[in-house]
Design a protein around this motif. Structure first.
Motif, short mmCIF file in Angstrom:
data_model
loop_
_atom_site.label_atom_id
_atom_site.label_comp_id
_atom_site.label_asym_id
_atom_site.label_seq_id
_atom_site.Cartn_x
_atom_site.Cartn_y
_atom_site.Cartn_z
N GLU A 125 -5.47 33.15 -18.70
CA GLU A 125 -5.58 31.77 -18.16
C GLU A 125 -6.33 31.76 -16.83
O GLU A 125 -7.10 30.84 -16.56
CB GLU A 125 -4.18 31.14 -18.02
N TYR A 128 -7.56 27.24 -26.08
CA TYR A 128 -8.38 27.12 -24.86
C TYR A 128 -7.95 28.14 -23.82
O TYR A 128 -8.67 28.41 -22.86
CB TYR A 128 -8.34 25.67 -24.31
N TYR A 169 0.40 28.05 -9.88
CA TYR A 169 0.66 27.23 -11.07
C TYR A 169 0.34 28.03 -12.34
O TYR A 169 1.11 28.03 -13.31
CB TYR A 169 -0.18 25.94 -10.99
N GLN A 189 4.46 28.03 -20.15
CA GLN A 189 3.43 26.99 -19.96
C GLN A 189 3.98 25.75 -19.27
O GLN A 189 4.70 25.86 -18.31
CB GLN A 189 2.73 26.70 -21.30
N SER A 190 3.70 24.58 -19.83
CA SER A 190 4.02 23.34 -19.09
C SER A 190 5.51 23.10 -18.91
O SER A 190 5.90 22.24 -18.11
CB SER A 190 3.43 22.14 -19.81
N ASN A 195 -8.64 23.50 -14.49
CA ASN A 195 -7.52 23.32 -13.55
C ASN A 195 -7.97 23.53 -12.10
O ASN A 195 -7.44 22.90 -11.18
CB ASN A 195 -6.37 24.27 -13.89
N VAL A 243 2.19 24.46 -24.15
CA VAL A 243 1.21 24.87 -25.15
C VAL A 243 1.47 26.29 -25.67
O VAL A 243 0.81 26.73 -26.61
CB VAL A 243 -0.26 24.75 -24.66
O1 DON Z 1 -2.58 24.23 -17.41
C1 DON Z 1 -2.60 24.38 -18.62
O2 DON Z 1 -3.46 23.87 -19.32
C2 DON Z 1 -1.52 25.20 -19.24
N1 DON Z 1 -1.15 26.29 -18.38
C3 DON Z 1 -0.30 24.38 -19.53
C4 DON Z 1 -0.58 23.18 -20.40
C5 DON Z 1 0.55 22.79 -21.27
O3 DON Z 1 1.44 23.54 -21.57
C6 DON Z 1 0.49 21.44 -21.86
N2 DON Z 1 1.62 21.27 -22.76
N3 DON Z 1 1.89 20.81 -23.74
#
Ligand code: DON
Length: 343
Positions: free
Chosen positions: A191, A53, A222, A89-90, A198, A292
């Motif tokens: 992103e 995504y 973010y 990422q997260s 988001n 992710v």
């Molecule tokens: O905001 C997001 O969707 C990504 N930058 C981070 C999401 C993520 O890493 C979820 N983790 N497992």
């Protein structure tokens, strides 16, 4: 060597110098053996799929696989790819939350965002609506490790302008990793071009009073923090700094107050792997966080931090090989803090 020394009456500290004790003690060989065993067991596993995504993540080599364990004494055990950078990422959510807790105290996050698991996916909008019912009661039931809470936490970092806020965010990541990190610009662009969901989350969190400043800036910062490039060694050092109660065991720098680390670990334990956090804790007992980009960090407090990078994810958004490798290694080294009385 240890067997001989057991009969010598030296103070414990002196013994530790002689046998190079870490909190893992004589298990040091066991640590490398456990890391090697997990690497060999899972290197050919093909389950899971890269996140797509965010278009840039789909292009990352799915075969990338690196494991690093760093003890609280700064010993490093490795297998596989240690240098290739993926986007954090997260996992960045942990360190931005840590920055807010460090500068504004442990109650700041609890009062504004909450410290409860949502039981929903990381970018759930239904979870925001569910929490909205309790906003104003003094007990929001969200957390800073899912996207709505994380974007809100980013908005809480203080600074005169976006550059000043970013300086603090990248600063705490650098301190935990022990080196200056950089944003992967291709991931940031990818992103930024595809983060409409988001943006919707940021706007809702503003509308519902969680974000009190510029929500567009919060979503952008973010997105930038999620695009920070890290390798397996960086992530393991960050995890080990949490395990060592805020002291980076590689650089020796105290990067956060020790007393503020347990609340960070608590949110990781309850929400670090999203809707699979319960399953993870049931089997490992380890506070952890996934991203992710394919990384997972896990913390055995007082003992070690561990990180695995492997991009293919399961349905909950957690790296398949990272979960399996970390669970095996921690169980082999008796890393489960909930089982410490049995070990
Ligand atoms: O905001 C997001 O969707 C990504 N930058 C981070 C999401 C993520 O890493 C979820 N983790 N497992």
């Amino acid at each position: 060597m240890t067997r001989v020394l057991r009969h010598v009456s030296l103070p414990v500290a002196a013994l530790c110098v002689v046998v190079a004790c870490s909190p893992l003690g004589a298990q040091n060989d066991a640590a490398q053996a456990a890391v090697n065993a997990a690497f060999n067991k899972y290197k050919t596993l093909k389950e899971g799929k890269n996140a797509d995504y965010i278009p840039a993540l789909a292009k990352v080599d799915p075969n990338l696989f690196g494991i690093v364990l760093v003890t609280t004494a700064g010993k490093v055990y490795t297998a596989g790819d240690l240098t290739t950078e993926v986007s954090i990422q997260s996992i960045s959510k942990v360190f931005t939350m840590a920055q807010v807790i460090q500068e504004q105290g442990v109650e700041s996050i609890e009062k504004r965002i909450g410290v409860d698991a949502t039981g929903a996916r990381f970018n759930s909008i239904i979870a925001i609506e569910a929490v909205r019912n309790v906003v104003g009661s003094g007990a929001p039931e969200m957390n800073a490790l899912v996207n709505p809470g994380a974007i809100s936490a980013t908005s809480m970092v203080t600074g005169a302008n976006a550059d000043a806020v970013w300086g603090k965010i990248i600063g705490i990541h650098n301190d935990f990793a022990g080196r200056p990190l950089k944003v992967l610009q291709d991931v940031y662009k990818s992103e930024s071009d595809s983060n409409q969901r988001n943006q919707a989350i940021g706007a809702l969190m503003f509308a519902y009073g969680y974000i009190k400043t510029n929500w567009q800036q919060a979503v952008d910062l973010y997105t930038r923090q999620c695009s920070i490039g890290v390798n397996a060694k960086d992530l393991a050092t960050m995890a080990a700094t949490l395990a060592a109660m805020g002291r980076n065991p590689v650089t020796g720098k105290q990067v956060m107050d020790a007393a503020k680390i347990p609340p960070v670990l608590a949110v990781m334990a309850t929400a670090g792997l999203y809707d699979d956090s319960g399953k993870w804790l049931y089997h490992t007992g380890l506070p952890a966080k996934s991203g992710v980009g394919g990384g997972i960090i896990a913390v055995s407090p007082g003992k070690f931090g561990i990180a695995v990078v492997s991009p293919p994810l399961d349905d909950a958004g957690n790296s398949v090989r990272a979960q399996k490798a970390i669970a095996d290694i921690s169980n082999a080294l008796k890393g489960n803090p909930l089982a410490s009385a049995t070990q």
